[in-house]
Motif scaffolding. Structure first.
Motif, mmCIF file in Angstrom:
data_model
loop_
_atom_site.group_PDB
_atom_site.id
_atom_site.type_symbol
_atom_site.label_atom_id
_atom_site.label_comp_id
_atom_site.label_asym_id
_atom_site.label_seq_id
_atom_site.Cartn_x
_atom_site.Cartn_y
_atom_site.Cartn_z
ATOM 1 N N GLN A 41 -0.378 18.584 -19.047
ATOM 2 C CA GLN A 41 0.067 17.247 -18.651
ATOM 3 C C GLN A 41 0.601 17.259 -17.220
ATOM 4 O OE1 GLN A 41 2.960 16.231 -21.641
ATOM 5 N NE2 GLN A 41 1.431 15.542 -23.133
ATOM 6 N N THR A 42 1.329 18.310 -16.880
ATOM 7 C CA THR A 42 1.843 18.445 -15.518
ATOM 8 C C THR A 42 0.701 18.577 -14.526
ATOM 9 O OG1 THR A 42 3.743 19.629 -16.451
ATOM 10 C CG2 THR A 42 3.450 19.758 -14.078
ATOM 11 N N LEU A 43 -0.304 19.369 -14.905
ATOM 12 C CA LEU A 43 -1.442 19.574 -14.024
ATOM 13 C C LEU A 43 -2.237 18.282 -13.846
ATOM 14 C CD1 LEU A 43 -3.472 22.809 -13.932
ATOM 15 C CD2 LEU A 43 -4.642 20.641 -13.632
ATOM 16 N N GLU A 44 -2.370 17.523 -14.918
ATOM 17 C CA GLU A 44 -3.080 16.242 -14.835
ATOM 18 C C GLU A 44 -2.346 15.262 -13.923
ATOM 19 O OE1 GLU A 44 -6.304 15.198 -17.116
ATOM 20 O OE2 GLU A 44 -6.190 16.950 -15.809
ATOM 21 N N ILE B 297 -2.879 12.967 -7.392
ATOM 22 C CA ILE B 297 -2.320 12.868 -6.034
ATOM 23 C C ILE B 297 -3.271 13.512 -5.031
ATOM 24 C CG2 ILE B 297 -0.358 13.471 -4.563
ATOM 25 C CD1 ILE B 297 1.333 13.641 -7.133
ATOM 26 N N GLY B 298 -3.777 12.708 -4.120
ATOM 27 C CA GLY B 298 -4.660 13.237 -3.075
ATOM 28 C C GLY B 298 -6.086 13.430 -3.545
ATOM 29 N N VAL C 147 -4.555 17.968 1.724
ATOM 30 C CA VAL C 147 -4.448 18.925 2.815
ATOM 31 C C VAL C 147 -2.999 19.026 3.278
ATOM 32 C CG1 VAL C 147 -5.337 19.504 5.111
ATOM 33 C CG2 VAL C 147 -6.827 18.397 3.439
ATOM 34 N N ALA C 148 -2.612 20.186 3.761
ATOM 35 C CA ALA C 148 -1.214 20.481 4.091
ATOM 36 C C ALA C 148 -0.625 19.488 5.091
ATOM 37 C CB ALA C 148 -1.100 21.898 4.656
ATOM 38 N N LEU C 149 0.591 19.045 4.774
ATOM 39 C CA LEU C 149 1.425 18.206 5.637
ATOM 40 C C LEU C 149 0.834 16.821 5.878
ATOM 41 C CD1 LEU C 149 2.738 20.847 8.220
ATOM 42 C CD2 LEU C 149 3.414 20.418 5.859
ATOM 43 N N THR C 150 -0.003 16.361 4.956
ATOM 44 C CA THR C 150 -0.486 14.988 4.957
ATOM 45 C C THR C 150 0.400 14.159 4.028
ATOM 46 O OG1 THR C 150 -2.017 15.476 3.156
ATOM 47 C CG2 THR C 150 -2.860 15.692 5.422
ATOM 48 N N ASP C 151 0.133 12.852 3.983
ATOM 49 C CA ASP C 151 0.931 11.989 3.112
ATOM 50 C C ASP C 151 0.786 12.375 1.641
ATOM 51 O OD1 ASP C 151 1.781 10.624 5.337
ATOM 52 O OD2 ASP C 151 0.460 8.901 5.042
ATOM 53 N N SER C 152 -0.420 12.794 1.241
ATOM 54 C CA SER C 152 -0.596 13.195 -0.163
ATOM 55 C C SER C 152 0.151 14.490 -0.459
ATOM 56 C CB SER C 152 -2.082 13.326 -0.504
ATOM 57 O OG SER C 152 -2.717 14.292 0.304
ATOM 58 N N ASP C 153 0.228 15.388 0.514
ATOM 59 C CA ASP C 153 1.016 16.609 0.339
ATOM 60 C C ASP C 153 2.485 16.248 0.152
ATOM 61 O OD1 ASP C 153 1.714 19.317 0.241
ATOM 62 O OD2 ASP C 153 1.853 19.498 2.415
ATOM 63 N N ARG C 154 2.970 15.295 0.960
ATOM 64 C CA ARG C 154 4.361 14.847 0.797
ATOM 65 C C ARG C 154 4.594 14.284 -0.604
ATOM 66 N NH1 ARG C 154 6.209 10.502 4.963
ATOM 67 N NH2 ARG C 154 4.300 9.535 4.156
#
Length: 414
Positions: free
Chosen positions: A16-19, A24-25, A35-42
């Protein structure tokens, strides 16, 4: 409840956590582009921090964005046992690469909470920044910084293709942490990861006990030539940096084919040129290549061939070249006591397992030169990774996660 040799993780809860992470992203169908340090990473970092706080872990962020969630032990002064991996992905990444390892570490702490077990040593979960190197090259820079391989200011100064600066992007997404990258004492490090090859899946095995890492050597090189008109400018006067880089990449690919029969690999992974437009020769190009082989001696020969090809390619195109960065990792780096512990727990719990070599780079490689380290592989369908078709089922993680749980507890209760 109490922690016993029969204690098991809750695989359904982990899934469930993985899902949730997989929302996200999103990238290509079924995959991620976080990708690192993008809005989805945040966004993913924020969710991960919330999960850590739900477990009452003490969360800290260091100056290169690594996130740590600390579960105290009965001896708070003892060096902690760390478990981690990464939450960033490739541009066309899957839902499991790296992510499974961080979320498995969360499940270890959840299971310990469920059973009311406090280990002697603290346990620290870590999410390493920019493991993939998809936006800021090279990969694994934040674990490298943590272990003293890279300087903080060098990491902060790394530039993406769009000109974004690593340190500025950390600030922008709110993860330029106050904690120093000052090489604290770590008792041991464990990393669970999906296999990145088809061995476990093909053999219907549940656990890979990683006992070796292919020696690998990578280079980032910059070729310098001269712009000119593609029509009238004579061939003998041309200094085309794009051609120089292309020659090097094809030469390195040929090296890989020469060693393919003995499990060697050479990768031409990137070529970026400027201006890279029709009608004009490019005066600058950067290229990235690497070689790897199970034999250190064969790897050394491949590296020398790669280096020689670099200068020959530049000379043939009338260009200058310089090596901007080199990275070396792998070999016989994993702690044999930890490897034996992983192997023994896999055997004791009657999981189907085998010793296996790691062929890809991982944060565990830097950690292995810093503290006793072990890796555990879990099956991945057809071994496909760095691809949106990367596929696993919840059951694929059951063996590796339970072996991780008991190996970590054994070490943390020393």
């Amino acid at each position: 409840m109490t922690f016993t040799p029969d204690t098991r993780v809750d695989v359904a809860r982990f899934w469930q956590t993985l899902e949730r992470s997989a929302e996200i992203g999103k990238g290509r169908p079924g995959g991620l582009s976080r990708v690192a340090l993008t809005d989805s990473d945040r966004e993913m970092r924020d969710v991960f921090m919330a999960w850590c706080r739900e477990l009452e872990l003490t969360t800290t962020v260091d100056e290169v964005g690594n996130i740590f969630g600390r579960r105290e032990g009965t001896d708070p002064d003892a060096a902690p046992v760390m478990i981690g991996s990464h939450l960033d992905t490739q541009i066309n990444g899957g839902r499991f690469d790296g992510i499974g390892g961080v979320l498995a570490a969360l499940e270890v702490c959840r299971t310990l909470n469920d059973n009311g077990h406090v280990t002697k040593r603290p346990i620290v979960i870590v999410n390493w920044t920019n493991e993939e190197g998809a936006r800021f090259s090279p990969p694994m820079v934040a674990s490298g910084c943590f272990t003293g391989r890279y300087r903080v200011d060098w990491v902060h100064g790394l530039l993406a293709d769009d000109g974004a600066r690593f340190g500025d992007e950390l600030e922008r997404i709110g993860y330029f942490g106050p904690q120093k990258c000052d090489q604290p004492e770590v008792d041991a490090y464990f990393e669970l990861h999906i296999e990145q090859g088809p061995e476990l899946d093909a053999g219907n095995l549940e656990v890979g006990v990683v006992n070796y890492a292919f020696p690998s050597h990578g280079m980032l090189a910059e070729f310098t030539g001269e712009t000119a008109h593609t029509g009238p400018w004579p061939m003998e006067a041309r200094k085309n940096a794009l051609v120089a880089g292309a020659r090097w990449l094809t030469a390195v690919d040929d090296i890989g084919w020469d060693y393919a029969g003995t499990a060697g690999k050479a990768t031409a992974s990137r070529l970026a040129a400027w201006p890279n437009k029709p009608g004009i020769l490019s005066d600058t190009a950067q290229a990235v290549c690497d070689v790897r082989h199970p034999s250190p001696l064969a790897t050394k020969v491949m590296v020398e061939r790669m280096r020689r090809a670099l200068y020959e390619s530049a000379a043939r195109a009338g260009c200058e070249v310089k090596i901007l960065d080199e990275w070396i990792w792998g070999g016989d780096i994993f702690d044999q006591d930890l490897v034996s512990s992983v192997r023994n727990h896999a055997r004791r719990m009657d999981f189907r397992w085998k010793d296996i070599s790691s062929q890809a780079g991982h944060d565990a490689y830097f950690m292995a030169n810093y503290c006793p380290t072990a890796m555990i592989f879990t099956p991945c369908k057809d071994g496909i990774t760095h691809n949106n078709k990367e596929s696993c089922e919840a059951a694929d993680f059951e063996g590796g996660m339970n072996v991780l749980l008991h190996s970590v507890v054994e070490r943390a209760d020393r």
